[in-house]
Design a protein around this motif. Structure first.
Motif, PDB file in Angstrom:
ATOM      1  N   LYS A   3      47.828  85.031  20.886  1.00 33.57           N
ATOM      2  CA  LYS A   3      48.604  86.263  21.189  1.00 33.57           C
ATOM      3  C   LYS A   3      50.100  85.422  21.447  1.00 33.57           C
ATOM      4  O   LYS A   3      50.305  84.569  21.854  1.00 33.57           O
ATOM      5  CB  LYS A   3      48.349  86.638  22.609  1.00 33.57           C
ATOM      6  CG  LYS A   3      47.035  87.765  22.599  1.00 33.57           C
ATOM      7  CD  LYS A   3      47.233  88.551  23.804  1.00 33.57           C
ATOM      8  CE  LYS A   3      45.910  89.581  23.462  1.00 33.57           C
ATOM      9  NZ  LYS A   3      46.022  90.399  24.511  1.00 33.57           N
ATOM     10  N   LYS A   5      54.224  86.727  21.911  1.00 37.33           N
ATOM     11  CA  LYS A   5      55.104  87.639  22.565  1.00 37.33           C
ATOM     12  C   LYS A   5      56.217  88.000  21.764  1.00 37.33           C
ATOM     13  O   LYS A   5      56.977  86.900  21.457  1.00 37.33           O
ATOM     14  CB  LYS A   5      55.498  87.541  24.384  1.00 37.33           C
ATOM     15  CG  LYS A   5      56.521  88.605  24.548  1.00 37.33           C
ATOM     16  CD  LYS A   5      56.870  88.230  26.035  1.00 37.33           C
ATOM     17  CE  LYS A   5      57.694  89.469  26.689  1.00 37.33           C
ATOM     18  NZ  LYS A   5      57.865  89.056  28.229  1.00 37.33           N
ATOM     19  N   THR A   7      60.010  89.205  21.242  1.00 35.47           N
ATOM     20  CA  THR A   7      61.376  89.947  21.495  1.00 35.47           C
ATOM     21  C   THR A   7      61.793  90.581  20.475  1.00 35.47           C
ATOM     22  O   THR A   7      61.479  90.437  19.429  1.00 35.47           O
ATOM     23  CB  THR A   7      62.255  88.821  21.960  1.00 35.47           C
ATOM     24  OG1 THR A   7      62.615  87.967  21.013  1.00 35.47           O
ATOM     25  CG2 THR A   7      61.826  87.792  23.211  1.00 35.47           C
ATOM     26  N   ARG A   8      62.648  91.435  20.825  1.00 36.46           N
ATOM     27  CA  ARG A   8      63.695  92.319  19.803  1.00 36.46           C
ATOM     28  C   ARG A   8      64.336  91.334  18.794  1.00 36.46           C
ATOM     29  O   ARG A   8      63.980  91.666  17.414  1.00 36.46           O
ATOM     30  CB  ARG A   8      64.627  93.039  20.633  1.00 36.46           C
ATOM     31  CG  ARG A   8      64.906  94.367  19.517  1.00 36.46           C
ATOM     32  CD  ARG A   8      66.050  95.208  20.778  1.00 36.46           C
ATOM     33  NE  ARG A   8      65.506  95.672  21.930  1.00 36.46           N
ATOM     34  CZ  ARG A   8      64.655  96.554  22.157  1.00 36.46           C
ATOM     35  NH1 ARG A   8      64.369  97.323  21.081  1.00 36.46           N
ATOM     36  NH2 ARG A   8      64.270  97.335  23.188  1.00 36.46           N
ATOM     37  N   LYS A  11      61.396  89.674  16.605  1.00 36.81           N
ATOM     38  CA  LYS A  11      60.730  90.850  15.687  1.00 36.81           C
ATOM     39  C   LYS A  11      61.747  90.876  14.597  1.00 36.81           C
ATOM     40  O   LYS A  11      61.187  90.733  13.489  1.00 36.81           O
ATOM     41  CB  LYS A  11      60.820  91.978  16.556  1.00 36.81           C
ATOM     42  CG  LYS A  11      59.628  93.210  15.764  1.00 36.81           C
ATOM     43  CD  LYS A  11      59.953  94.220  16.639  1.00 36.81           C
ATOM     44  CE  LYS A  11      59.067  95.498  15.868  1.00 36.81           C
ATOM     45  NZ  LYS A  11      58.923  96.749  16.682  1.00 36.81           N
ATOM     46  N   LEU A  45      54.896  97.566  16.209  1.00 36.73           N
ATOM     47  CA  LEU A  45      54.967  97.135  17.522  1.00 36.73           C
ATOM     48  C   LEU A  45      56.136  97.279  18.243  1.00 36.73           C
ATOM     49  O   LEU A  45      57.454  97.210  17.764  1.00 36.73           O
ATOM     50  CB  LEU A  45      54.535  95.555  17.323  1.00 36.73           C
ATOM     51  CG  LEU A  45      53.521  95.186  16.719  1.00 36.73           C
ATOM     52  CD1 LEU A  45      53.394  93.480  16.696  1.00 36.73           C
ATOM     53  CD2 LEU A  45      52.073  95.581  17.463  1.00 36.73           C
ATOM     54  N   PRO A  46      55.863  97.510  19.739  1.00 33.43           N
ATOM     55  CA  PRO A  46      57.296  97.706  20.574  1.00 33.43           C
ATOM     56  C   PRO A  46      57.642  96.336  20.935  1.00 33.43           C
ATOM     57  O   PRO A  46      56.797  95.241  20.877  1.00 33.43           O
ATOM     58  CB  PRO A  46      56.654  98.463  21.794  1.00 33.43           C
ATOM     59  CG  PRO A  46      55.148  98.187  21.677  1.00 33.43           C
ATOM     60  CD  PRO A  46      54.970  98.201  20.272  1.00 33.43           C
ATOM     61  N   ALA A  47      58.946  96.002  21.114  1.00 34.03           N
ATOM     62  CA  ALA A  47      59.242  94.882  21.421  1.00 34.03           C
ATOM     63  C   ALA A  47      58.676  94.338  22.732  1.00 34.03           C
ATOM     64  O   ALA A  47      58.631  95.132  23.587  1.00 34.03           O
ATOM     65  CB  ALA A  47      60.890  94.685  21.311  1.00 34.03           C
ATOM     66  N   ASP A  48      58.930  93.068  23.032  1.00 33.26           N
ATOM     67  CA  ASP A  48      58.619  92.366  24.380  1.00 33.26           C
ATOM     68  C   ASP A  48      57.079  92.588  24.754  1.00 33.26           C
ATOM     69  O   ASP A  48      56.633  93.041  25.861  1.00 33.26           O
ATOM     70  CB  ASP A  48      59.154  93.064  25.530  1.00 33.26           C
ATOM     71  CG  ASP A  48      60.610  92.313  25.298  1.00 33.26           C
ATOM     72  OD1 ASP A  48      60.861  91.347  24.653  1.00 33.26           O
ATOM     73  OD2 ASP A  48      61.664  93.106  25.710  1.00 33.26           O
ATOM     74  N   LYS A  49      56.300  92.687  23.697  1.00 29.66           N
ATOM     75  CA  LYS A  49      54.611  92.832  23.887  1.00 29.66           C
ATOM     76  C   LYS A  49      53.980  91.813  23.334  1.00 29.66           C
ATOM     77  O   LYS A  49      54.319  91.087  22.140  1.00 29.66           O
ATOM     78  CB  LYS A  49      54.104  94.411  23.594  1.00 29.66           C
ATOM     79  CG  LYS A  49      52.861  94.674  23.524  1.00 29.66           C
ATOM     80  CD  LYS A  49      52.253  95.832  23.094  1.00 29.66           C
ATOM     81  CE  LYS A  49      51.001  96.180  23.353  1.00 29.66           C
ATOM     82  NZ  LYS A  49      50.266  97.325  22.690  1.00 29.66           N
ATOM     83  N   ARG A  50      52.768  91.263  23.995  1.00 30.59           N
ATOM     84  CA  ARG A  50      52.164  90.098  23.618  1.00 30.59           C
ATOM     85  C   ARG A  50      51.143  90.962  22.337  1.00 30.59           C
ATOM     86  O   ARG A  50      50.494  91.947  22.709  1.00 30.59           O
ATOM     87  CB  ARG A  50      51.263  89.495  24.474  1.00 30.59           C
ATOM     88  CG  ARG A  50      52.230  88.823  25.412  1.00 30.59           C
ATOM     89  CD  ARG A  50      51.553  87.935  26.457  1.00 30.59           C
ATOM     90  NE  ARG A  50      50.818  86.810  25.967  1.00 30.59           N
ATOM     91  CZ  ARG A  50      51.345  85.737  25.579  1.00 30.59           C
ATOM     92  NH1 ARG A  50      52.745  85.431  25.796  1.00 30.59           N
ATOM     93  NH2 ARG A  50      50.633  84.692  25.124  1.00 30.59           N
ATOM     94  N   VAL A  51      51.055  90.276  21.238  1.00 34.83           N
ATOM     95  CA  VAL A  51      50.165  90.777  20.326  1.00 34.83           C
ATOM     96  C   VAL A  51      49.245  89.771  19.715  1.00 34.83           C
ATOM     97  O   VAL A  51      49.876  88.256  19.495  1.00 34.83           O
ATOM     98  CB  VAL A  51      51.086  91.440  19.112  1.00 34.83           C
ATOM     99  CG1 VAL A  51      50.040  92.104  17.836  1.00 34.83           C
ATOM    100  CG2 VAL A  51      51.973  92.214  19.738  1.00 34.83           C
TER     101      VAL A  51
END
Length: 90
Positions: A3, A5, A7-8, A11, A45-51
């Motif tokens: 995973k 994270k 950031t904008r 990304k 994906l939305p920013a600031d989300k762990r993927v």
């Protein structure tokens, strides 16, 4: 799977690096299916989300960001965002 994270800024730099790689590979007639899937995944994906990313996806991200970073260094441009993203991948 690992995973990360995003950031904008990370990304954005990641999508730019992958796009450059995608179009270069497409011009050379190589398969771009995996890169295209990764671009769509990151873009959605939305920013600031762990993927979670696979080992192969992380390898591809490292390679493309490093190429973008080296290109910017050769032109004397700043590489802060690329450096930050590379640190997240290692």
């Amino acid at each position: 799977m690992r995973k990360i994270k995003l950031t904008r800024a990370n990304k954005s730099i990641l999508l730019k690096a992958l796009a450059l790689y995608y179009y270069r590979e497409r011009t050379l007639g190589h398969s771009t299916q995996e890169v295209g899937k990764l671009i769509l995944k990151i873009d959605s994906l939305p920013a600031d989300k762990r993927v979670a990313f696979s080992t192969e996806e992380i390898r591809l991200m490292r390679t493309t960001i490093n190429q973008l970073r080296n290109g910017r260094l050769a032109k004397g441009q700043y590489t802060d965002a690329a450096d930050d993203m590379l640190l997240k991948l290692y």
